[in-house]
Design a protein around this motif. Structure first.
Motif, PDB file in Angstrom:
ATOM      1  N   VAL A   1       0.835  -1.201   0.000  1.00 15.96           N
ATOM      2  CA  VAL A   1       0.000   0.000   0.000  1.00 15.96           C
ATOM      3  C   VAL A   1       0.868   1.248   0.000  1.00 15.96           C
ATOM      4  CG1 VAL A   1      -1.674   1.332   1.326  1.00 15.96           C
ATOM      5  CG2 VAL A   1      -1.961  -1.144   1.096  1.00 15.96           C
ATOM      6  N   ALA A   2       1.959   1.204   0.789  1.00  9.42           N
ATOM      7  CA  ALA A   2       2.774   2.404   0.966  1.00  9.42           C
ATOM      8  C   ALA A   2       3.737   2.659  -0.188  1.00  9.42           C
ATOM      9  CB  ALA A   2       3.569   2.283   2.281  1.00  9.42           C
ATOM     10  N   ALA A   3       4.230   1.585  -0.827  1.00 12.24           N
ATOM     11  CA  ALA A   3       5.366   1.765  -1.739  1.00 12.24           C
ATOM     12  C   ALA A   3       5.110   1.359  -3.178  1.00 12.24           C
ATOM     13  CB  ALA A   3       6.564   0.967  -1.197  1.00 12.24           C
ATOM     14  N   PHE A   4       3.985   0.722  -3.505  1.00  9.12           N
ATOM     15  CA  PHE A   4       3.805   0.188  -4.849  1.00  9.12           C
ATOM     16  C   PHE A   4       3.861   1.288  -5.911  1.00  9.12           C
ATOM     17  CE2 PHE A   4       1.603  -1.470  -8.515  1.00  9.12           C
ATOM     18  CZ  PHE A   4       1.967  -2.804  -8.555  1.00  9.12           C
ATOM     19  N   SER A   5       3.122   2.352  -5.715  1.00 13.07           N
ATOM     20  CA  SER A   5       3.096   3.433  -6.703  1.00 13.07           C
ATOM     21  C   SER A   5       4.468   4.083  -6.855  1.00 13.07           C
ATOM     22  CB  SER A   5       2.055   4.485  -6.306  1.00 13.07           C
ATOM     23  OG  SER A   5       0.763   3.929  -6.292  1.00 13.07           O
ATOM     24  N   LEU A   6       5.147   4.298  -5.725  1.00 10.76           N
ATOM     25  CA  LEU A   6       6.469   4.918  -5.767  1.00 10.76           C
ATOM     26  C   LEU A   6       7.465   4.025  -6.508  1.00 10.76           C
ATOM     27  CD1 LEU A   6       8.402   7.181  -4.890  1.00 10.76           C
ATOM     28  CD2 LEU A   6       8.757   5.917  -2.751  1.00 10.76           C
ATOM     29  N   LEU A   7       7.434   2.723  -6.236  1.00  5.98           N
ATOM     30  CA  LEU A   7       8.346   1.808  -6.915  1.00  5.98           C
ATOM     31  C   LEU A   7       8.024   1.701  -8.400  1.00  5.98           C
ATOM     32  CD1 LEU A   7       8.642  -1.045  -4.259  1.00  5.98           C
ATOM     33  CD2 LEU A   7      10.407   0.592  -4.923  1.00  5.98           C
TER      34      LEU A   7
END
Length: 364
Positions: A158-164
């Motif tokens: 939830v926290a990092a998928f979009s950023l990665l």
């Protein structure tokens, strides 16, 4: 986890467990056949959604995951969360090594197919929160450790998928002079996937154990209730496989060469991630059960999320979506094979100094 060698464990599995590879291959063939025989079936199934989540897939995953999560002894999770030899390698493997390896393999094998390459990179970013629980249980991995690692993957997802996604599809290719691919990943899609595919069965499994143990005691719960609900995990898995391949049966059979090209980096990924993770677990001193859990949670991917993101971003008929669908086509038989490898790898691990407080998985 104490117990006999891998061959002895496999010999005590139920008829359904021992023939799992056959049943899953049959389910895959049935799904592809349904997709070809009824061309409108895939579209119909895809349209049955709740908050953007495929209802048939969500139902299958709920049935699949609930029995395994109902077996978890939640009062023992504290011992896992304090195990840094397990948690630190898991985080590094899942959120550094896994996405980087898939990125490298996608560019190595598919330099001339940007759509499939992008789909594979998205698959590498979607860390497994669902089917890995089944593989871990069949391979006699540590059940409580799997629950903790899957929960950690969910939070990071939830926290990092979009950023990665932004980093691996835009920033890193630019740094390497490979070109860029814009990808806008809605956080809501990731959050819904985690809540549906993990949150619901996790809460249901926890409440079932709490209520069952309070009403009848732990002995009754584990000797009577767990064996009764256990087989439904495999029934749910087979149903999910049929639905997944019915959704994309026509696409898979219409592009066999494309499927083969996408399959090669996926096979390399599963082999390298699983073997490397298992070896790392042994090197840092984990026992067989925890090393098995480390390997499967690192090698598996959340194809449901990857497919949802690719469909929402690029369209259902896109090459990116097809790459996501090829994922379970390769992962399911590959990880079934690795289950058998894990059962036989017990001889390479020393017995733990303090026995792992976990019973052998109850079987159908």
């Amino acid at each position: 986890m104490s117990g006999p060698e891998g061959g002895g464990v496999a010999a005590r599995l139920s008829f359904l467990d021992r023939g799992l590879a056959v049943w899953i291959l049959a389910a895959m063939a049935a799904g592809i056949g349904l997709g070809r025989a009824a061309p409108g079936l895939g579209d119909t199934l895809a349209e049955v959604t709740v908050a953007g989540v495929s209802l048939p897939i969500a139902l299958g995953l709920l049935v699949m995951m609930f029995p395994v999560l109902a077996k978890v002894r939640y009062d023992r999770l504290g011992t896992v969360t304090r195990d840094r030899r397990l948690l630190v390698p898991s985080l590094l493997l899942n959120w550094v090594a896994g996405p980087t390896l898939m990125f490298a393999l996608a560019w190595l094998f598919l330099p001339d197919l940007p759509a499939y390459r992008t789909g594979l990179i998205v698959v590498g970013l979607a860390r497994c929160i669902a089917m890995v629980i089944i593989w871990n249980d069949l391979a006699c991995g540590h059940r409580e450790a799997a629950a903790v690692l899957v929960a950690l993957n969910s939070v990071f997802q939830v926290a990092a998928f979009s950023l990665l996604g932004w980093f691996y599809l835009s920033v890193l290719p630019g740094w390497l002079g490979l070109g860029q691919t814009g990808l806008d990943i809605p956080v809501g899609t990731v959050t819904r996937s985690v809540l549906v595919f993990l949150g619901i069965p996790l809460v249901a499994g926890y409440l079932t154990r709490r209520v069952g143990e309070r009403a009848r005691g732990r002995a009754w719960y584990e000797a009577v209730l767990v064996p009764r609900v256990g087989p439904f995990a495999l029934y749910g898995l087979l149903f999910t496989v049929v639905v997944l391949f019915a959704l994309q049966g026509r696409a898979i059979t219409s592009h066999p060469l494309d499927v083969a090209r996408v399959a090669l980096p996926l096979l390399a990924y599963f082999a390298l991630m699983w073997t490397g993770s298992m070896a790392l677990g042994r090197a840092v001193g984990l026992d067989h059960a925890r090393a098995t859990t480390l390997a499967f949670t690192a090698a598996g991917n959340n194809f449901e999320l990857a497919i949802a993101v690719c469909v929402a971003t690029f369209g259902a008929s896109s090459g990116q979506a097809l790459a996501g669908v090829v994922g379970p086509l390769i992962e399911v038989p590959a990880l079934i094979g690795l289950v058998h490898v894990a059962l036989r790898a017990r001889r390479w691990f020393a017995a733990p100094a303090v026995p792992v407080p976990q019973e052998e998985p109850a079987r159908a």
